[in-house]
Write an enzyme that holds these catalytic residues in place. Structure first.
Site, PDB file in Angstrom:
ATOM      1  N   SER A  23      -5.412 -11.829  -2.839  1.00 10.06           N
ATOM      2  CA  SER A  23      -5.144 -10.426  -3.167  1.00 10.06           C
ATOM      3  C   SER A  23      -4.317 -10.311  -4.437  1.00 10.06           C
ATOM      4  O   SER A  23      -3.280 -10.970  -4.578  1.00 10.06           O
ATOM      5  CB  SER A  23      -4.390  -9.755  -2.019  1.00 10.06           C
ATOM      6  OG  SER A  23      -5.221  -9.617  -0.899  1.00 10.06           O
TER       7      SER A  23
ATOM      8  N   HIS B 198      -0.305  -3.723  -1.864  1.00 13.65           N
ATOM      9  CA  HIS B 198       0.013  -4.259  -0.536  1.00 13.65           C
ATOM     10  C   HIS B 198       0.650  -5.644  -0.590  1.00 13.65           C
ATOM     11  O   HIS B 198       1.233  -6.105   0.391  1.00 13.65           O
ATOM     12  CB  HIS B 198      -1.236  -4.271   0.357  1.00 13.65           C
ATOM     13  CG  HIS B 198      -2.246  -5.318   0.030  1.00 13.65           C
ATOM     14  ND1 HIS B 198      -3.364  -5.066  -0.733  1.00 13.65           N
ATOM     15  CD2 HIS B 198      -2.326  -6.630   0.361  1.00 13.65           C
ATOM     16  CE1 HIS B 198      -4.091  -6.166  -0.846  1.00 13.65           C
ATOM     17  NE2 HIS B 198      -3.470  -7.136  -0.197  1.00 13.65           N
TER      18      HIS B 198
ATOM     19  N   ASP C 249      -4.122   0.971  -4.621  1.00 11.32           N
ATOM     20  CA  ASP C 249      -3.630  -0.354  -4.234  1.00 11.32           C
ATOM     21  C   ASP C 249      -3.316  -1.217  -5.462  1.00 11.32           C
ATOM     22  O   ASP C 249      -3.628  -2.406  -5.500  1.00 11.32           O
ATOM     23  CB  ASP C 249      -4.646  -1.073  -3.333  1.00 11.32           C
ATOM     24  CG  ASP C 249      -4.028  -2.277  -2.629  1.00 11.32           C
ATOM     25  OD1 ASP C 249      -2.799  -2.310  -2.466  1.00 11.32           O
ATOM     26  OD2 ASP C 249      -4.785  -3.204  -2.269  1.00 11.32           O
TER      27      ASP C 249
END
Length: 485
Positions: free
Chosen positions: A228, A125, A155
């Protein structure tokens, strides 16, 4: 008189001094555990010094919506100043040709280098939809990265930068982590490069909604937007996870952070590097959780395992002889406590490999061998329904009718009866609604409305029994219990 006053004062002074010594001693005793505790806390300085050079900041340039939709934008239309003067009047009315500000890269996340020749791991993402990806190293160099491959299901994304002799992280084993163990994160929350936060492992193999193939590591490490894709380290300086998600109601850290186990991420990275996509194992079953009532209805000692609500046609599960109503309690020697444990265990098996399952069928334990298939790209679509024809009443408070042939084909249902009306009774208490298709009751396959009535008449009143229904195309087991008269 003066002698008595002097003696009294001296005695009071001695008492105060004694009390002071006692208070000081008590305070020291109270402080000792705190001092010992602080001295036993881990020192992260050496770990950070050794590991942070391999942690990177990731920025991306995203295509704007107008550029995506513009017939010229997809070809990278030039700025007005790049067009010779003689041609500019032809493009005067085209907005794409007007001078526009250069789009600056936005810092979106973190990543870490896993090989000296420039392979970088991050989250899917972080780079999804990016026109350009820039990687900023610890020495402030910025290098454009190529996206080798991405995997939306886990992911994970693998990038490649053109450089040599880069610092790399040490890769550990997430399965060796223990709950309560110290872990540390390095990343770029809100764009602040190489921010270090620490905490403990709160839980392992945590399942999240819509995240079927990742057994997440849950921590209380402070993770915020920008973290992230960054690494999660153990105290040995080994990466054990990729920081991926937070649970929040405010948009910021709330003490619940989730990391992708490095074992899963490295397996994905190897497949992306070698074949450009990820292949996962597949059984071909629809499963559901086993709650207390279902456990009782299936004769289980405790609510555990993955209950098979549907076996898909022409699937590995069907070929292996798995049946609807089986409860899978172990896969390849790994116990299945929750139904969410099964998909990621199956997904990590190489397609074409033989695996072994422990199941409970009709109260008996048995072992089933299955050749794991390849997970298809597309899921199944669910259908709507509408009941027809008159119905028959039974002691559950349900009216049912024969299942019409078009519905059998639409939902791939071999047999069953359709519920057209639900009155007060055991059926309503179990959650049956009009439109449900009842395909199995108390372990017996339902063929006709008359047979269904006969099975209902024989139901016991002292325990729960399982009922399998198909609702809006999705199979489901529910516990049913008749009240004693």
């Amino acid at each position: 008189m003066f002698i008595e006053i002097f003696e009294s004062a001296m005695n009071s002074k001695l008492k105060i001094k004694s009390l002071g010594i006692l208070s000081l001693s008590y305070l020291i005793l109270l402080m000792t555990p705190l001092v010992q505790a602080s001295s036993s806390l881990p020192d992260f300085t050496e770990l950070v010094e050794e590991s942070s050079p391999a942690v990177v900041n990731i920025s991306t340039v995203q295509a704007t919506e107008s550029e995506r939709n513009s017939p010229l934008g997809q070809f990278g239309a030039p700025d007005a100043e790049d067009i010779p003067e003689i041609f500019r009047h032809f493009f005067r009315n085209l907005p794409e040709m007007e001078p526009r500000p250069k789009r600056a890269p936005q810092s979106l996340g973190s990543g870490f280098i896993i090989s000296g020749d420039g392979y970088v791991l991050t989250n899917n993402h972080v780079v999804q939809g990016a026109e350009r990806v820039l990687v900023r190293l610890n020495d402030r160099r910025e290098l454009e990265a190529r996206i080798v491959g991405t995997d939306e299901r886990s992911d994970v994304a693998l990038l490649k930068i053109e450089a040599e002799d880069l610092p790399v992280v040490k890769v550990g084993k997430a399965r060796d982590l223990k709950v309560g163990e110290w872990v540390l994160a390095i990343g770029s929350p809100f764009g602040f490069d190489h921010t270090v936060t620490a905490g403990i492992v709160s839980a392992k193999e945590r399942a999240l909604a819509n995240e079927t193939y990742v057994p997440f590591i849950q921590t209380d490490v402070a993770i915020n937007p920008g973290n992230s894709g960054g690494p999660l380290f153990n105290l040995d300086g080994e990466v054990v996870g990729i920081n991926s998600q937070i649970y929040t109601r405010s948009g910021g850290f709330m003490g619940l952070s989730f990391a992708i186990p490095i074992d899963v991420a490295m397996d994905v990275a190897e497949q992306l590097k070698s074949q450009g996509h990820v292949s996962r194992g597949w059984l071909g079953v629809i499963i559901q959780e086993v709650n207390r009532d279902l456990a009782e209805s299936f004769g289980l000692d405790k609510p555990a395992g993955a209950l098979v609500a549907k076996v898909l046609p022409d699937s590995p599960a069907q070929a292996a002889g798995l049946l609807e109503g089986d409860v899978i309690t172990a896969f390849n020697g790994r116990s299945i406590a929750l139904s969410s444990d099964l998909p990621h265990l199956v997904g990590r098996v190489k397609p074409g490999t033989e695996a072994e399952m422990d199941v409970i069928r009709d109260g008996q334990r048995k072992s089933i061998k299955v050749v794991v298939g390849l997970l298809p790209d597309e899921g199944q679509e669910l259908a709507n329904l509408s009941p027809v024809e008159p119905a028959t009443v039974n002691r559950l408070g349900l009216k049912v009718e024969p299942l019409a042939e078009p519905y059998r084909e639409k939902w791939n249902v071999r047999s069953g009866v359709m519920v057209t009306e639900v009155a007060d009774g055991a059926g309503a208490r179990a959650g049956v609604v009009a439109g449900d298709v009842i395909t199995m009751l108390n372990g017996i396959q339902i063929e006709t409305a008359e047979q269904f009535g006969e099975v209902v008449d024989e139901l016991p009143t002292d325990r729960s029994v399982p009922m399998r229904i198909v609702r809006r195309g999705s199979p489901l087991f529910i516990p049913l219990k008749l009240a004693q008269n």
